[in-house]
Design a protein around this motif. Structure first.
Motif, short mmCIF file in Angstrom:
data_model
loop_
_atom_site.label_atom_id
_atom_site.label_comp_id
_atom_site.label_asym_id
_atom_site.label_seq_id
_atom_site.Cartn_x
_atom_site.Cartn_y
_atom_site.Cartn_z
N UNK A 267 0.83 -1.21 0.00
CA UNK A 267 0.00 0.00 0.00
C UNK A 267 0.87 1.26 0.00
N UNK A 268 1.93 1.24 0.80
CA UNK A 268 2.82 2.41 0.88
C UNK A 268 3.52 2.66 -0.45
N UNK A 269 3.96 1.58 -1.09
CA UNK A 269 4.65 1.72 -2.38
C UNK A 269 3.72 2.35 -3.42
N UNK A 270 2.50 1.80 -3.56
CA UNK A 270 1.59 2.33 -4.58
C UNK A 270 1.17 3.76 -4.25
N UNK A 271 1.04 4.07 -2.97
CA UNK A 271 0.69 5.44 -2.58
C UNK A 271 1.78 6.42 -3.00
N UNK A 272 3.03 6.02 -2.77
CA UNK A 272 4.16 6.89 -3.17
C UNK A 272 4.23 7.04 -4.68
N UNK A 273 3.98 5.96 -5.39
CA UNK A 273 4.00 6.00 -6.86
C UNK A 273 2.89 6.90 -7.39
N UNK A 274 1.69 6.77 -6.84
CA UNK A 274 0.54 7.55 -7.32
C UNK A 274 0.77 9.05 -7.15
N UNK A 275 1.46 9.43 -6.08
CA UNK A 275 1.72 10.85 -5.81
C UNK A 275 2.79 11.44 -6.71
N UNK A 276 3.53 10.56 -7.41
CA UNK A 276 4.70 11.04 -8.18
C UNK A 276 4.49 10.96 -9.70
N UNK A 277 3.25 10.87 -10.17
CA UNK A 277 3.02 10.65 -11.60
C UNK A 277 3.05 11.92 -12.45
N UNK A 278 2.79 13.06 -11.83
CA UNK A 278 2.69 14.30 -12.60
C UNK A 278 3.93 14.58 -13.46
N UNK A 279 5.15 14.42 -12.92
CA UNK A 279 6.34 14.65 -13.75
C UNK A 279 6.41 13.72 -14.96
N UNK A 280 5.94 12.49 -14.82
CA UNK A 280 6.00 11.55 -15.94
C UNK A 280 4.96 11.90 -17.01
N UNK A 281 3.87 12.51 -16.57
CA UNK A 281 2.90 13.02 -17.55
C UNK A 281 3.55 14.14 -18.36
N UNK A 282 4.35 14.98 -17.69
CA UNK A 282 5.03 16.07 -18.40
C UNK A 282 6.04 15.50 -19.40
N UNK A 283 6.70 14.39 -19.03
CA UNK A 283 7.64 13.73 -19.96
C UNK A 283 6.89 13.21 -21.19
N UNK A 284 5.77 12.55 -20.97
CA UNK A 284 4.99 12.00 -22.08
C UNK A 284 4.49 13.12 -22.99
N UNK A 285 4.03 14.21 -22.39
CA UNK A 285 3.55 15.35 -23.18
C UNK A 285 4.69 15.99 -23.97
N UNK A 286 5.86 16.08 -23.35
CA UNK A 286 7.03 16.66 -24.03
C UNK A 286 7.45 15.80 -25.21
N UNK A 287 7.45 14.49 -25.01
CA UNK A 287 7.84 13.60 -26.10
C UNK A 287 6.81 13.65 -27.24
N UNK A 288 5.53 13.72 -26.87
CA UNK A 288 4.49 13.84 -27.89
C UNK A 288 4.66 15.12 -28.70
N UNK A 289 5.01 16.18 -28.01
CA UNK A 289 5.24 17.47 -28.67
C UNK A 289 6.38 17.36 -29.68
N UNK A 290 7.45 16.69 -29.29
CA UNK A 290 8.59 16.49 -30.19
C UNK A 290 8.16 15.68 -31.42
N UNK A 291 7.26 14.72 -31.20
CA UNK A 291 6.78 13.87 -32.29
C UNK A 291 5.71 14.55 -33.14
N UNK A 292 5.26 15.72 -32.71
CA UNK A 292 4.28 16.47 -33.48
C UNK A 292 2.86 16.06 -33.24
N UNK A 293 2.56 15.52 -32.07
CA UNK A 293 1.19 15.12 -31.73
C UNK A 293 0.78 15.81 -30.43
N UNK A 294 -0.51 16.09 -30.27
CA UNK A 294 -0.96 16.80 -29.06
C UNK A 294 -0.87 15.93 -27.80
N UNK A 295 -0.84 14.62 -27.98
CA UNK A 295 -0.83 13.70 -26.84
C UNK A 295 -0.04 12.46 -27.23
#
Length: 599
Positions: A267-295
């Motif tokens: 439970x502690x592991x998944x809780x810590x992981x869930x709280x830390x996802x926002x930066x990885x969303x920014x990585x996915x969005x940045x990579x999509x931008x480089x690839x020329x797609x909105x998402x």
């Protein structure tokens, strides 16, 4: 300078000559059957004093010996079927091994039941004797879990039914998916691929090929989804029935016991992981931008950052891995060189191979075999480094008694993930341009996203699926819906065109030996990051400590193992945040470099 040439096909002949027609392997099976037959009629001794400890030690030694022989045989069959999914003789041999495994499990259950009958005061004294103190953990767990075990008669029935039912469905899945062929258009032509080869196309430099392969697979899964739904439902139904008979209250009890971790740790592991996802969303969005797609589109996730189609040769990959592993320690370097020199690796890109990469342990001969399909991508190189990490773990366990060799899946991904980190970070440090560094950071972050988001989505799906399966059969359409919802939750809706059929081509859902084989990956990933940080602090002498940790992995709880070797409490959020922080720094560096290059 002459280029070193490495074999892409493994050597199984040195293990048992003759493949699936091997006379020496048939002899091995016969000898194993004789030992189990002898064991089945053995009368468990009546233990009255601590002086009887030697008798238990003899029984445990015999158990370890038979387990090693079973593992040797099972690994050989796994390798035969992986290299040629059409090997009918190997299929028959697998049936024989499955029968012997079932008989072995029944005897183990009987021994456990007899050990439980020993009076508590005598039991405590026995565990402190010189003969048994090395088995204290596993004997204690046997006694603790005895109440959740089936009766001896029920265990015999379970073992008999599981061969053609439970495990039979799992084997059917492996056979079925290995025979599927996918036609993918490559420009003006159309080519037929195995599932493994088609999945490898997701890292192709051309987006049109990636997209075509993705949707060709989706069409194939849609055609076969009802068959796979039947297999998955039967596996889950059998498992739930066994849990009910054992008095288990929920589907996570067994995987937690198998992984030797407490519910609060998970439970502690998944809780810590869930709280830390926002930066990885920014990585996915940045990579999509480089690839020329909105998402981010799922079929572009594994796309290389470089537009240059640089195919990595197998020889180059092996040489680079050896070089990077040498920076960690001499044993890892020597083990890797041995694996290459003795042809432990099957990497040839051909049809009729299984799509699933793995490392098989051969404990009797102190060897491993690594199976994969090498297509020349960086992802393939990292898969090779990953599987060599498993071989390293097997090597570390070489001197351990057979009964203590069986480590939990929560630790099984640690050495493999650690080896990936060694290779990637060394390559990043050696990068000669921002473009090269960005490409390597991308490869590293893909693994972070897989563990923080993809594995989490698998966990969410499996939990929800079992909750619904308790009420009855879950249709293929409902499985698609559950998968789509779980992916959206795991990825925080940051990816488009996700495969709603992921429940089909994720083999872990069909594993009849390891339920919920998903969270151990995230555990192993974050655990490996913590060990990696420790290595950077300690330096060159750390390999000895790491080997000791791996060696203890079969004889301690996961919480105790981490406390002993790292001095950390894994039930606390602070432990998980240390590994997460390393990943977040990678995101910051990726975004900074990509913004600089593309400004």
């Amino acid at each position: 300078m002459n280029q070193i040439k490495y074999q892409k096909r493994w050597d199984l002949e040195s293990l048992f000559m003759g493949g699936s027609d091997s006379a020496s392997f048939l002899l091995h099976i016969k000898q194993l059957e004789n030992k189990i037959s002898e064991w089945e009629v053995m009368i468990f001794p009546t233990l009255k004093t601590v002086d009887d400890a030697y008798e238990i030690a003899e029984i445990l030694g015999f158990i370890g010996e038979v387990r090693a022989e079973l593992s040797q045989a099972s690994s050989f069959i796994t390798c035969l079927l992986a290299q040629n999914t059409t090997d009918q003789q190997a299929q028959l041999l697998r049936g024989q091994i499955s029968t012997l495994q079932a008989r072995y499990d029944v005897v183990i259950q009987q021994i456990q039941n007899n050990l439980v009958k020993i009076k508590p005061d005598l039991w405590t004294k026995l565990l402190e004797t010189e003969e048994l103190k090395g088995f204290k953990y596993i004997l204690t767990k046997w006694r603790e879990h005895s109440e959740a075990q089936l009766s001896s008669e029920a265990q015999k029935l379970y073992s008999a039914l599981s061969l053609d039912g439970y495990h039979g469905w799992g084997q059917l899945y492996q056979s079925f998916i290995s025979t599927i062929k996918v036609k993918v258009k490559l420009g003006e032509s159309e080519k037929e691929f195995s599932v493994g080869q088609a999945i490898n196309l997701r890292s192709h430099h051309d987006e049109a090929v990636r997209k075509e392969a993705h949707f060709a697979l989706e069409v194939k899964w849609d055609e076969t989804k009802d068959h796979f739904a039947k297999i998955l439902n039967h596996i889950a139904g059998f498992r739930l029935q066994v849990y009910q008979n054992r008095g288990l209250k929920n589907v996570l009890e067994e995987p937690l016991m198998k992984n030797r971790i407490k519910p609060e740790t998970l439970d502690t592991m998944w809780s810590a992981v869930s709280k830390a996802k926002e930066p990885f969303i920014s990585y996915l969005n940045q990579k999509a931008k480089i690839q020329g797609t909105p998402k981010m589109r799922s079929y572009n996730f594994w796309a290389p950052m470089s537009v240059v189609n640089k195919e990595i040769r197998f020889e180059e990959a092996v040489g680079d891995i050896i070089e990077q592993f040498s920076s960690f320690g001499p044993e890892l370097e020597a083990l890797t060189k041995r694996a290459v020199a003795e042809n432990w690796i099957e990497a040839e890109n051909r049809v009729n191979k299984s799509p699933i990469a793995f490392c098989a342990s051969f404990p009797m001969s102190g060897e491993s075999r690594i199976f994969m399909t090498f297509g020349g991508s960086m992802g393939n190189v990292l898969t090779l480094a990953h599987e060599l990490g498993h071989a390293y773990h097997n090597h570390a366990m070489g001197s351990v008694n057979g009964l203590n060799k069986q480590y939990p899946m929560s630790i099984a991904e640690t050495a493999s993930t650690f080896c990936e980190l060694i290779f990637l970070d060394a390559a990043i440090q050696k990068a000669q341009s921002d473009e090269e560094k960005l490409t390597l950071l991308d490869e590293k972050l893909k693994r972070s996203v897989m563990n923080f988001m993809n594995i989490h989505s698998r966990f969410i799906f499996e939990k929800r699926f079992y909750e619904e399966r308790e009420q009855g059969i879950v249709s293929s359409e409902r499985l698609n819906q559950l998968m789509k919802e779980s992916i959206n939750d795991g990825y925080c809706s940051s990816v488009d065109h996700s495969s709603i059929h992921s429940w089909i081509w994720t083999p872990h859902f069909y594993n009849t030996k390891e339920p919920f084989y998903n969270f151990p990956y995230t555990f192993g990933y974050l655990f490996a990051l913590s060990i990696y940080a420790k290595w950077k602090e300690v330096g060159a002498e750390f390999e000895k400590d790491f080997i000791n940790l791996l060696r203890d992995s079969g004889s301690m709880s996961t919480e105790d193992l981490v406390m002993k070797h790292l001095g950390e409490d894994i039930t606390l959020t602070s432990f998980w945040e240390k590994g997460i922080q390393i990943c977040l720094k990678d995101v910051e560096e990726f975004n900074m470099i990509s913004n600089f290059i593309n400004r």
